[in-house]
Design an enzyme around this catalytic site. Structure first.
Site, short mmCIF file in Angstrom:
data_model
loop_
_atom_site.label_atom_id
_atom_site.label_comp_id
_atom_site.label_asym_id
_atom_site.label_seq_id
_atom_site.Cartn_x
_atom_site.Cartn_y
_atom_site.Cartn_z
N ARG A 89 99.80 -15.23 3.69
CA ARG A 89 99.13 -16.07 4.71
C ARG A 89 99.93 -15.99 6.01
O ARG A 89 101.09 -16.40 6.05
CB ARG A 89 99.03 -17.53 4.21
CG ARG A 89 98.17 -17.66 2.95
CD ARG A 89 97.67 -19.06 2.74
NE ARG A 89 96.64 -19.41 3.69
CZ ARG A 89 96.17 -20.65 3.86
NH1 ARG A 89 96.66 -21.65 3.12
NH2 ARG A 89 95.22 -20.90 4.74
N ASP A 235 100.47 -26.09 11.23
CA ASP A 235 100.93 -24.90 10.52
C ASP A 235 101.96 -24.13 11.32
O ASP A 235 102.75 -23.37 10.78
CB ASP A 235 99.74 -23.99 10.20
CG ASP A 235 98.86 -24.68 9.17
OD1 ASP A 235 97.99 -25.47 9.58
OD2 ASP A 235 99.10 -24.47 7.97
N ASN A 245 96.67 -25.49 13.82
CA ASN A 245 96.35 -26.28 12.64
C ASN A 245 94.95 -25.88 12.17
O ASN A 245 94.26 -25.08 12.80
CB ASN A 245 96.45 -27.78 12.96
CG ASN A 245 96.41 -28.63 11.71
OD1 ASN A 245 97.10 -28.36 10.74
ND2 ASN A 245 95.57 -29.66 11.71
O1 MRU Z 1 94.47 -23.58 4.84
P1 MRU Z 1 95.38 -24.71 4.48
O2 MRU Z 1 94.78 -25.68 3.53
O3 MRU Z 1 96.74 -24.21 4.02
O4 MRU Z 1 95.59 -25.46 5.84
C1 MRU Z 1 96.42 -26.58 5.89
C2 MRU Z 1 96.47 -27.24 7.20
O5 MRU Z 1 95.95 -26.77 8.18
C3 MRU Z 1 97.30 -28.46 7.28
O6 MRU Z 1 96.77 -29.36 8.20
C4 MRU Z 1 98.70 -28.05 7.74
O7 MRU Z 1 99.22 -27.06 6.87
C5 MRU Z 1 99.62 -29.18 7.80
S1 MRU Z 1 100.11 -29.64 6.22
C6 MRU Z 1 101.37 -30.68 6.16
#
Ligand code: MRU
Length: 344
Positions: A89, A235, A245
């Site tokens: 990712r 993120d 995010n």
């Molecule tokens: O695709 P994801 O579920 O990994 O995305 C997560 C998010 O965007 C969260 O808001 C972000 O990681 C913050 S988590 C503490």
């Protein structure tokens, strides 16, 4: 109760399988770093801090799996595992942070035995300190919220996105624990429903008043005065205060500005990328089937073209404050973010 998303036990990694929530609370056990990579790729584990610690645990497994008897050979095996884990990712910077931290510990160790012991111990410490960090962040952020506030959140920045307690939801938990009466409005967060499946699940589990809305009702709820404040996770955050995010965060921030509603971000220092510029950040594109179906049910015609970015970028001028474990950064972000790192 604090839900533990990831744990190291008996030389294996145990995770909640988040693809099964909210209907089933199931745990998976991995002893191979390739399984951890696949779990990150397929969202069994997700959320920036959680995938950072998963990456670290993945490398710890790789150190145990390797049959190397020489340090150079073991480092080479770890580099191979790091590449596979890193490529799962691209947007959340915590993954690179977790992997780099473990590689440094491995390179600093003197023998293969020392590497194996120290990488496992470091990964376990990273998991432990994630919860402490989130609690400190929660305490800092809780001061920004008042009694009887209704707080909107997007995606899942909760216990399930971290090892435990959460970032944005950690602030919400700490606000409630400080004795303030609060309510939460959670967006469902299409296309994979982290809001309805995960945020609604964990807040309901903890007895926090939560109401679910479709993503398309954000404008309605803000325009009708149903929300006082907004808090999301992140993120990746650049030194300039650009916040990456979950897709949809940017349009919520724009609507917040339009309606004069404070828009906060909560994230640990491990989510900051002090080096990259906006043009360097890769936005992960996910598979079209997330958009063309809901669960097993097809909701779009065969062969339709799809754009499915997992994240978007919210510019600094839309952000009222970035809450971290070391304090709260405000505009001008460059100076105040740098100050948080200098105090670390
Ligand atoms: O695709 P994801 O579920 O990994 O995305 C997560 C998010 O965007 C969260 O808001 C972000 O990681 C913050 S988590 C503490």
């Amino acid at each position: 109760m604090i839900l533990k998303t990831i744990e190291w036990k008996d030389n294996s990694v145990i995770m909640i399988d988040q693809t099964k929530l909210p209907t089933n609370l199931e745990f998976v056990t991995y002893t191979d770093y390739n399984q951890v990579a696949e779990a990150i790729r397929t969202l069994v584990v997700r959320g920036a801090p959680a995938i950072g610690v998963s990456g670290a645990f993945g490398l710890a497994l790789a150190a145990l799996q390797s049959d190397a008897t020489e340090k150079d050979h073991l480092i080479q095996d770890l580099e191979t595992a790091k590449k596979i884990l890193f490529e799962t990712r691209p947007t959340a910077v915590n993954l690179a942070w977790g992997l780099d931290k473990i590689m440094k510990v491995a390179k600093d160790a003197k023998s293969v035995d020392e590497i194996r012991v120290s990488v496992v111990e470091t990964a376990k410490q990273m998991a432990e300190s994630d919860i402490q960090t989130n609690m400190a962040m929660g305490k800092n952020g809780s001061k920004l919220f008042n009694d009887n506030d209704t707080i909107m959140t997007h995606c899942n920045a909760g216990a399930l996105a971290t090892v435990g307690y959460g970032t944005a939801l950690g602030v919400i938990r700490a606000t409630k624990d400080s004795g303030k009466n609060i309510k939460v409005i959670a967006t469902e967060t299409r296309p994979v429903q982290q809001g309805s499946r995960l945020t609604a699940f964990e807040l309901k589990h903890d007895g926090i008043d939560v109401t679910l809305i479709p993503d398309t009702a954000v404008g309605y709820t803000l325009a009708n005065g149903l929300v006082n404040k907004i808090i999301v996770g992140a993120d990746r955050i650049l030194l300039t205060g650009h916040v990456y995010n979950k897709i949809g965060t940017y349009q919520i921030a724009i609507l917040a500005k339009q309606h004069g509603i404070p828009f906060y971000v909560a994230a640990p220092l491990s989510t900051f990328d002090l080096v990259s510029k906006p043009e360097d950040v890769i936005i992960e594109q996910r598979k079209p089937s997330e958009v063309t179906s809901i669960g097993d049910k097809k909701t779009a015609p065969d062969g339709i073209s799809v754009i499915n970015p997992a994240f978007d970028m919210t510019p600094p001028e839309l952000i009222s404050g970035i809450i971290t474990e070391k304090g709260i950064a405000k505009i001008p972000f460059k100076e105040s973010i740098q100050k948080l790192f200098d105090s670390n």
